[in-house]
Design a protein around this motif. Sequence first.
Motif, PDB file in Angstrom:
ATOM      1  N   LYS A 143       0.851  -1.175   0.000  1.00  0.00           N
ATOM      2  CA  LYS A 143       0.000   0.000   0.000  1.00  0.00           C
ATOM      3  C   LYS A 143       0.889   1.227   0.000  1.00  0.00           C
ATOM      4  CE  LYS A 143      -3.697   2.171   2.652  1.00  0.00           C
ATOM      5  NZ  LYS A 143      -4.581   2.086   3.807  1.00  0.00           N
ATOM      6  N   ARG A 188       0.653   5.777  -0.100  1.00  0.00           N
ATOM      7  CA  ARG A 188      -0.175   6.978  -0.150  1.00  0.00           C
ATOM      8  C   ARG A 188       0.732   8.166  -0.451  1.00  0.00           C
ATOM      9  NH1 ARG A 188      -4.014   7.961   4.740  1.00  0.00           N
ATOM     10  NH2 ARG A 188      -4.998   6.191   3.721  1.00  0.00           N
ATOM     11  N   TYR A 191       0.450  12.414  -0.805  1.00  0.00           N
ATOM     12  CA  TYR A 191      -0.274  13.685  -0.803  1.00  0.00           C
ATOM     13  C   TYR A 191       0.479  14.643  -1.706  1.00  0.00           C
ATOM     14  CZ  TYR A 191      -2.434  11.989   3.529  1.00  0.00           C
ATOM     15  OH  TYR A 191      -3.119  11.258   4.455  1.00  0.00           O
ATOM     16  N   TRP A 219       4.278  14.332  -0.794  1.00  0.00           N
ATOM     17  CA  TRP A 219       4.634  13.689   0.478  1.00  0.00           C
ATOM     18  C   TRP A 219       4.291  12.211   0.292  1.00  0.00           C
ATOM     19  CZ3 TRP A 219       2.423  18.425  -0.115  1.00  0.00           C
ATOM     20  CH2 TRP A 219       2.980  19.515   0.567  1.00  0.00           C
ATOM     21  N   SER A 234       4.468   8.088   1.258  1.00  0.00           N
ATOM     22  CA  SER A 234       4.647   7.132   2.359  1.00  0.00           C
ATOM     23  C   SER A 234       5.841   6.220   2.140  1.00  0.00           C
ATOM     24  CB  SER A 234       3.387   6.281   2.514  1.00  0.00           C
ATOM     25  OG  SER A 234       3.243   5.423   1.398  1.00  0.00           O
ATOM     26  N   THR A 235       6.336   6.136   0.903  1.00  0.00           N
ATOM     27  CA  THR A 235       7.383   5.154   0.629  1.00  0.00           C
ATOM     28  C   THR A 235       8.767   5.645   1.012  1.00  0.00           C
ATOM     29  OG1 THR A 235       7.778   5.939  -1.614  1.00  0.00           O
ATOM     30  CG2 THR A 235       6.060   4.281  -1.331  1.00  0.00           C
ATOM     31  N   LEU A 236       8.874   6.910   1.373  1.00  0.00           N
ATOM     32  CA  LEU A 236      10.187   7.446   1.709  1.00  0.00           C
ATOM     33  C   LEU A 236      10.292   7.668   3.217  1.00  0.00           C
ATOM     34  CD1 LEU A 236      10.477   9.986  -1.226  1.00  0.00           C
ATOM     35  CD2 LEU A 236      11.752   7.868  -0.951  1.00  0.00           C
ATOM     36  N   ARG A 295      10.801   9.465   6.763  1.00  0.00           N
ATOM     37  CA  ARG A 295      10.209  10.713   7.244  1.00  0.00           C
ATOM     38  C   ARG A 295      10.993  11.959   6.832  1.00  0.00           C
ATOM     39  NH1 ARG A 295       6.770  10.109  12.395  1.00  0.00           N
ATOM     40  NH2 ARG A 295       6.082  12.258  12.673  1.00  0.00           N
ATOM     41  N   ARG A 322      10.660  12.633   3.053  1.00  0.00           N
ATOM     42  CA  ARG A 322       9.347  12.326   2.512  1.00  0.00           C
ATOM     43  C   ARG A 322       8.786  13.431   1.623  1.00  0.00           C
ATOM     44  NH1 ARG A 322       6.104  10.153   6.984  1.00  0.00           N
ATOM     45  NH2 ARG A 322       6.997   8.241   6.150  1.00  0.00           N
ATOM     46  N   TYR A 328       7.835  -0.227   0.967  1.00  0.00           N
ATOM     47  CA  TYR A 328       8.615  -1.171   1.779  1.00  0.00           C
ATOM     48  C   TYR A 328      10.052  -1.357   1.289  1.00  0.00           C
ATOM     49  CZ  TYR A 328       3.681  -2.298   2.347  1.00  0.00           C
ATOM     50  OH  TYR A 328       2.333  -2.221   2.483  1.00  0.00           O
ATOM     51  N   GLN A 329      10.688  -0.271   0.929  1.00  0.00           N
ATOM     52  CA  GLN A 329      12.072  -0.377   0.456  1.00  0.00           C
ATOM     53  C   GLN A 329      13.051   0.169   1.490  1.00  0.00           C
ATOM     54  OE1 GLN A 329      12.723  -1.931  -2.602  1.00  0.00           O
ATOM     55  NE2 GLN A 329      10.571  -2.362  -2.207  1.00  0.00           N
ATOM     56  N   LEU A 330      12.591   0.341   2.718  1.00  0.00           N
ATOM     57  CA  LEU A 330      13.457   0.985   3.699  1.00  0.00           C
ATOM     58  C   LEU A 330      14.115  -0.001   4.648  1.00  0.00           C
ATOM     59  CD1 LEU A 330      11.156   4.031   4.525  1.00  0.00           C
ATOM     60  CD2 LEU A 330      12.875   3.817   2.746  1.00  0.00           C
TER      61      LEU A 330
END
Lengths: 474, 1070
Positions: free
Chosen positions: B598, B600, B602, B626, B628-630, B632, B635, B678-680
């Motif tokens: 998943k 998201r 913005y 912004w 979610s994959t990066l 904080r 981001r 999920y690459q973090l």
Amino acid sequence: MLKNIFILFLFATLFTACNDQLDKINENPNATEHPLPAYLLTGSEKQGADLYWGSESNFNSSLLFVQQWAKIQYTEPDRYDVSNTDFTSLWNTGYATLITDLNTILNFTDEEANSNYKGVALALRSWVFQLLTDAYGDVPYSEVGQNTTPAYDTQREVYLGLLSDLAEAQSLLSTSGDAIDGDVVYDGDIAKWKKFVNSLRLRIALRIADREPELAEEAIVAATTDDAGLISSNTEIFQFIYTSSPQQNPASAWFETRDDYRISKTLVDKLYELSDPRLPVYAQLPSDETVNEYVGAANGLSTSEANSQGFAKTSKPGTYFLTSESPAVIFSYSEVLFALAEATARGYITGDAEQLYNDAIVASFTQFGITDATVVAAYLAQSLVKYDASNYKKSIGTQKWIAFYGQGLDAFTEWRRLDYPVLIAGPSTVLDGEIPSRFFYPGTEQSLNGISYQAAVANQGTDLLTTKLWFDIE
Amino acid sequence: MNMQRISTISKYIRKVCLAVLLLLLEHGVYAQTVSVVNGEVRDAQQQGIPGVTVALRTSATTAIVTVSDINGKFSLNTDQSLPATVVFNMVGFNTKEVKVKRSGEQLIVTLEENISQLDEVVVTALGISRERKSLGYTTQELKSRDLSNNKESNLLNGLSGKVAGVRITNSQGDMGSSRIVIRGETSIAGNNQPLFIVDGIPVDNSQLNVGGATRDFRNAVADLNSEDIESLSILKGPNAAALYGSRAAHGVILITTKTGKGQKGLGISVNSGVSFATVATLPKFQNVFGQGSNGKFSYVDGKGGGVNDGVDESWGPEMDGRLIPQFFSNGEAVPFVAHPDNVKDFFKTGVTYDNGISIAGSDEKHDFRLGINNQTQKGTVPNTEIKKNNFTLNTNYQLTKNIKIGATANYVVTDAPNLPGGPSGGRAAGVMLQFLWFGRQVDINELKNNRDVNWNNSYYSNPYWNTYYNTTSQKRNRLIGDIHLEAKLAPGLDLRLRSGTDYYNDRRKYKIKYGTSGTPYGSYAEDAYTINENNTEAILHYNRNLSNDFTLDALAGFNVRNRTYENNYQKAPRLAVPDLYTLTNSRDALTSSNSYSKLRVYSGFASAQLGYRGYAYLNITARNDWSSTLPRSNRSYFYPSVSASFVLSEAFNWKNEVLDFLKIRGGWSEVGSDADPYQLATVYDFQTAYDGNPIQTSSKKKLNPDLKPETTRSTELGLELSVWRNRIHLDLGYYNTNSFNQILEIKTSASSGYTSQLLNAGKINNHGVEVQLGLVPVQNGKFKWNVNLNYAKNNSEVKVLDYAGQIQNYTIGSSGGVEVLASVGQAYGALYGTAYLRDDNGNIVVGANGLPKADPQKRVLGHYTPNWLGGISNTLTYKNIELSFLIDANVGGKIFSGTNRTGNYTGVLAQTMQGRDAEHGGLFYYYPGNSSSASKTVISGSTAPSGETVYEDGMIFNGAYADGTANSTVISAQEYYKASYNISEAYIYSATYVKFREIKLSYTFNSNLIKKIGLQAASLSAVGRNLFFIYKDAPNIDPETAFNTGNAQGLESLSLPTVRTIGFNLNLKF
């Protein structure tokens, strides 16, 4: 304008609040960041066995080179007509799966994994490194996992490093320590692991014996005098026993769908010559009932020559090796006895080399279910079998070659080290009459770790199948 | 839809201006009248066109000019003597000339719309309509007529050769996927395909499960029906697409579907088409030698029981009718003869039926369009079929004076009971795999009639068994739709809200029948995907004239994007009982896997266009995402763009007899891009447990907790020129794109602990030129000839991989021992593999055995990326008949061909005939003592010492021994053609081709005639596609084919032959 600024401000506030939410969205629900040592251990044992007993490193390469099996079709690997894409799984699985998983255990805190887990992991890791250097020569060892382009260590450095790793593994393992789970080979029996560690020290010490006799002697004395002892019966063999599909023996899985391999003529002829009772275990009668004897397929033929030997007129490997539940033998009791015989012959330890040699053969017979004392005695009495103290390499080399049936990588290494039995390259082989002395490095090393690769080639010699490795002196 | 509105508005403006003009003209034009010419100018719909400049061409320098009135009527008074020529000129329409013979003649003139005209309004990012002349970047637009008549079942294939700088490769036969890349690959590792937007909704174009699949599943955009498309805009590169952000770095394809707007009465439109496909690029097979080895063959059981009967190669006896037991003869010796068409006869004529109907209507408050389309395609491989049903609804309703609401829905059901087996289908399903190992003597009819027998039982099942029993199905249910609202808040200010979704599930079922060779128990697997993307967007749009000179068109908006992906896979590896395909019918524990992801994002964005006097424009965009994959800290990322357009011809009033239009444009932009989910954090995977013990193991991929967004920066410059009343129109573009901080999954030596690592690394440069040239060589009342040329040259260079400088190569993919690399300092897509070992003089080194040696050092053998791409289309129109044809070319680039590699090894290809017998240049030799292990002795004639068997297939490999002397060792042809199997260099070919891509003949029925039978319009067309190659280098394959839609191009492996199609299409409007 004011309105826009307000909106932007609103958004900014919103996003601070949303950051937590976005973090949560990016939590991977499919896998875990925190593995358990028991699960990694089971995986290492299973995947290590698959690698050691599977096609690419074993029956489609080393087992052919050492003429225990032969191909009856698509004979390229049997003719040594292979390329540097053909030996990648030993490298990739060895490093990126096995060594990485075992290093994960080694890097756990004491709370995450007790020291017995770490001793077991270090022992298994040493075994994997041994397979890698045996096959390729110089390989990355000291920098593994530390950067993207690790330097290669010389084979000497690797073997010596492993001997010291194994000494450390021995000190990590304690029968009075905490229990381990997930050990499907020894079922958590630390005493057996300690024996395996000493046995592995013995094996590796002999690898360096021709080059570094003093260091070899030192290591062998240390291994044989260690309180924990060595693998001392067939019940202590280090082997992985498969179950049913999809966890079946890889050779069995192969034969279920394909028909490419036969037992080698070289081996069958030798077993007939020695009237060896292991022949019916090692081979099946040809499916054409009119043949009614064991017939090996010759190595190194062209596909059509190999083919014309007749699929039905040649012997497949024995059913002992081809059931779903057949074991992958990794360290046998007979190997320990052969090693002790050789160490004695070399004068590193005291003992009766001939007796140890005979015991080794008996242990091999027992391993394959031959226990009739008269059969054993008759076999040992033959002059062709009898221990030749003036040429221990010939006696031990030949018998080890027979006893290692199916353990392609180690059989290949011992044959290169002991130079017996004398094998002759097949008529259609492509190395000008030579038999391979090593594996190619994976072709990807040239593109991915080029500088380190070039340095290794400069040290070891051109990246050819015929380049002799450090341990392998003429 | 915006297009439509703009054109309505512009019609109003025209009418107003016209009234003023007419008033002026009334006083201006009067003189001694000799002749009067009256008439009416109409458009294709037979509506009067106001404001058309009507000029009488005279010998004098000043023409007599007037303008048509609100109803399109005009009247010219002149002292000129007749006959003379009247010229009609109108922006947006083609110029037309008509001869007038006598005074008082009533002329009814129909003007044709010109879609490539300069004042054309085009759809740009976020669906905003803009005048083409105001743009600082390149877009290219195709109209429905360019797309709908050619009836490619995959929409993308219909774009081939029509748009400059766009490269399309289709992978497998007639049913597979297609890949589209605009202006070269800018991402080293990621998806290089453009973003697809349908009516404002981003739609997915994934090709799920590319690597592990046995079939080439169609890419998702193939779901769209070309009949529903009103226009298709290609926004090339980041400048045009900056507003879309992350995913637009590779361009955007903006699709606007048809609506009911402006439809008077009930508009019913029917189309019906049928097309036929035949295989076009089958390899050329030899028909002299049959199955076997070393000239020997005799069948007993097809798996080694006879003489070489397990050998699936054609190095056997000559097919001269000699008597040999064969697979169908029950041990009886029967004539061994060639069946030259045994592969061709396996393939059928593919047929595609395409039928659709749409109904549209509108009044002041409502408009709607409802369309239904069915496409049924039966492939060239037997028992393959894809059925596709599209249901489209597009409606709008004027709720109040200021608020309009609407919804669109596109429901697509794609149902393929069986797809053809591609190269990764393996022996149980691969079509060309078996045929490139096929005995040349095999009679395919014997196999067709009995699926239980086969010519070889070592490796294969009967090819009909494979295609009828070992099936792979795919069923995709998809909904693309939105609800939207437009509110007028104040003059010039409106608010647009839209929430759209693209939701589909894709279920695949893999069946392998019990008794299949290599899979004796058969197997069954189910693979199910659910993909969903939602975008919700609010945009404030402000558009007004700031003063007499300045106009402003600005917007600000906010978008929330959610995407989820779910996959469940389960397999019964061995069936318990035959022919029951359920997951519980299994001997073993099921193997299974599932994953869910998943993300998201913005986004806030804004753009403004400032116009000055209709000839100078400045465009600015800005966007912040912004994701979610990066992590904080990284981001949030911001990226701006600026571009400008300047119409010199208007600014400096350079318009004259020759020059119509001259514009320069330029821009700079930046686009950021996030990662996959999920690459973090590095993870450990579970594997099937062993005997009650769970297994965890490294995922072999080291992830990166400090990932940064990718950045692409692009500069572009361009010029548009139009001369001689648009007879020549030229568009020149130059671009320079740098992509850096790329998120690369770098393959690493396993000794690093992982086989790949995720790094923020890499810098790749792409720069190139694009030329589009439109010519109208002939244009008179009845006949028109249009030529469109496009040319694009892209140069890429991989500048950096990791910033530490340790990594020199990035592996994009590999096949057959060839790696496709991004190598530092080289063009993208280097083919890296084994070369021949050569001595200092460049000779290939051979061993004592006469066989070539491989260089242990691998080499770059070429690059797959072409030097340039081009297309030329010609359209000839005579009255109601239009004939067009399109030729396109791909020049340069290399391809590694697995088909040639395998076919040489197996001796089935015609190219393996050289040297195989004396007739084909083979040398005579014998083995002393008839011992095949003895070395071959060459003889000059065919007579050998008595008792020795003579062979006539001796060959000498062109090379030298290690000591430099020329090779003289004779080898057999069989050894010769197998010798280079592991030397990739031998199978690298130039990928250059020139294809006769398309020819189309269409006829539009005379509207007067049609109206009598109640129709508004009717047209009939015939289209031929991919008819033949004008030129190609690579033998036996179509160099355009590829593996899949990924970046690992330049590799061909046993791909299905591409097809030529001939289709017929009828369109009726009621």
